[in-house]
Design an enzyme around this catalytic site. Structure first.
Site, PDB file in Angstrom:
ATOM      1  N   CYS A  39     -16.136  14.790  22.003  1.00 26.91           N
ATOM      2  CA  CYS A  39     -15.036  14.603  21.055  1.00 26.91           C
ATOM      3  C   CYS A  39     -15.462  13.640  19.940  1.00 26.91           C
ATOM      4  O   CYS A  39     -16.241  14.025  19.076  1.00 26.91           O
ATOM      5  CB  CYS A  39     -13.779  14.151  21.793  1.00 26.91           C
ATOM      6  SG  CYS A  39     -12.262  14.347  20.835  1.00 26.91           S
ATOM      7  N   HIS A  53     -13.397  17.403  26.537  1.00 29.46           N
ATOM      8  CA  HIS A  53     -13.647  16.286  27.461  1.00 29.46           C
ATOM      9  C   HIS A  53     -13.940  16.778  28.878  1.00 29.46           C
ATOM     10  O   HIS A  53     -13.037  16.830  29.715  1.00 29.46           O
ATOM     11  CB  HIS A  53     -12.412  15.385  27.517  1.00 29.46           C
ATOM     12  CG  HIS A  53     -12.112  14.668  26.258  1.00 29.46           C
ATOM     13  ND1 HIS A  53     -12.600  13.411  25.994  1.00 29.46           N
ATOM     14  CD2 HIS A  53     -11.365  15.021  25.180  1.00 29.46           C
ATOM     15  CE1 HIS A  53     -12.160  13.017  24.813  1.00 29.46           C
ATOM     16  NE2 HIS A  53     -11.415  13.973  24.290  1.00 29.46           N
ATOM     17  N   GLU A  96     -15.268  15.174  31.191  1.00 31.09           N
ATOM     18  CA  GLU A  96     -15.031  14.047  32.103  1.00 31.09           C
ATOM     19  C   GLU A  96     -13.590  14.023  32.611  1.00 31.09           C
ATOM     20  O   GLU A  96     -13.289  13.330  33.586  1.00 31.09           O
ATOM     21  CB  GLU A  96     -15.398  12.718  31.429  1.00 31.09           C
ATOM     22  CG  GLU A  96     -14.427  12.219  30.376  1.00 31.09           C
ATOM     23  CD  GLU A  96     -14.568  12.886  29.016  1.00 31.09           C
ATOM     24  OE1 GLU A  96     -13.896  12.425  28.086  1.00 31.09           O
ATOM     25  OE2 GLU A  96     -15.340  13.863  28.870  1.00 31.09           O
TER      26      GLU A  96
END
Length: 198
Positions: free
Chosen positions: A82, A177, A179
């Protein structure tokens, strides 16, 4: 994991803890990087999501911008998610006044291209590089890759064709994202790059 190369997460702003958690789960020796001397100790670096203009200002304030550019130019494996993708892009189409990127990825990006926080979304993406199983992707005020130069490779697009993941040598960038999705394959792919360089 003993003997693993050390991987840093740029810890100036953004979702640092989430990346560290994924890297630790994969057995990586992962640490926060806030200063130039800490950058010198890592064999790879993750630049997390957050606010790219704030990260740029903070990196310059703490004296990290120059060392980061030098490390990228020297071949350090770096993965930007991002805002991290924006930081790695050679060109920011709509940066705020005075905003600079670190560069390295032969792409032009547009900040917040999918809209505001309220327009954040999730979708499944195909990643042949990472296997047959689609990857669930979380987009939060995400950028878009508007153009890809000859040195970079497209890894994924959203269904309307817009580019959301790119790769160039030791650099990776995603507009989403991983994660936050629970899918560790992109971090695993990045760690392969780190291990291949040490």
């Amino acid at each position: 994991m003993a003997g693993s190369p050390r991987v840093g997460v740029l810890a100036l702003q953004g979702d640092v803890r989430e990346h560290l958690t994924v890297l630790w789960a994969l057995g990586a020796d992962a640490v926060r990087v806030r200063r130039p001397d800490e950058l010198e100790t890592v064999a790879g670096l993750v630049i997390p999501g957050g606010e790219s203009s704030v990260m740029d200002k903070l990196a310059r304030t703490v004296g990290l911008a120059g060392p980061l550019r030098n490390a990228i130019a020297g071949g350090l494996p770096v993965y930007g998610t991002c805002a991290g993708l924006i930081m790695l892009a050679d060109t920011i189409v709509d940066g705020i006044a005075g905003q600079r990127s670190l560069g390295g990825l032969d792409v032009a990006v547009r900040r917040n291209a999918f809209g505001s926080q309220a327009e954040s979304f999730e979708t499944d993406l195909s990643f042949p590089t990472l296997g047959a199983e689609p990857m669930h992707a979380v987009f939060i005020r995400a950028p878009i890759v508007e153009s890809v130069g000859p040195r970079a490779t497209v890894l994924a697009r959203v269904p309307d064709g817009r580019v959301v993941a790119v790769e160039q040598d030791n650099l990776l960038g995603t507009a989403f994202h991983p994660e936050l999705s629970g899918d560790k394959r992109f971090h695993e792919y990045f760690l392969v790059k780190v291990h291949g360089r040490v």
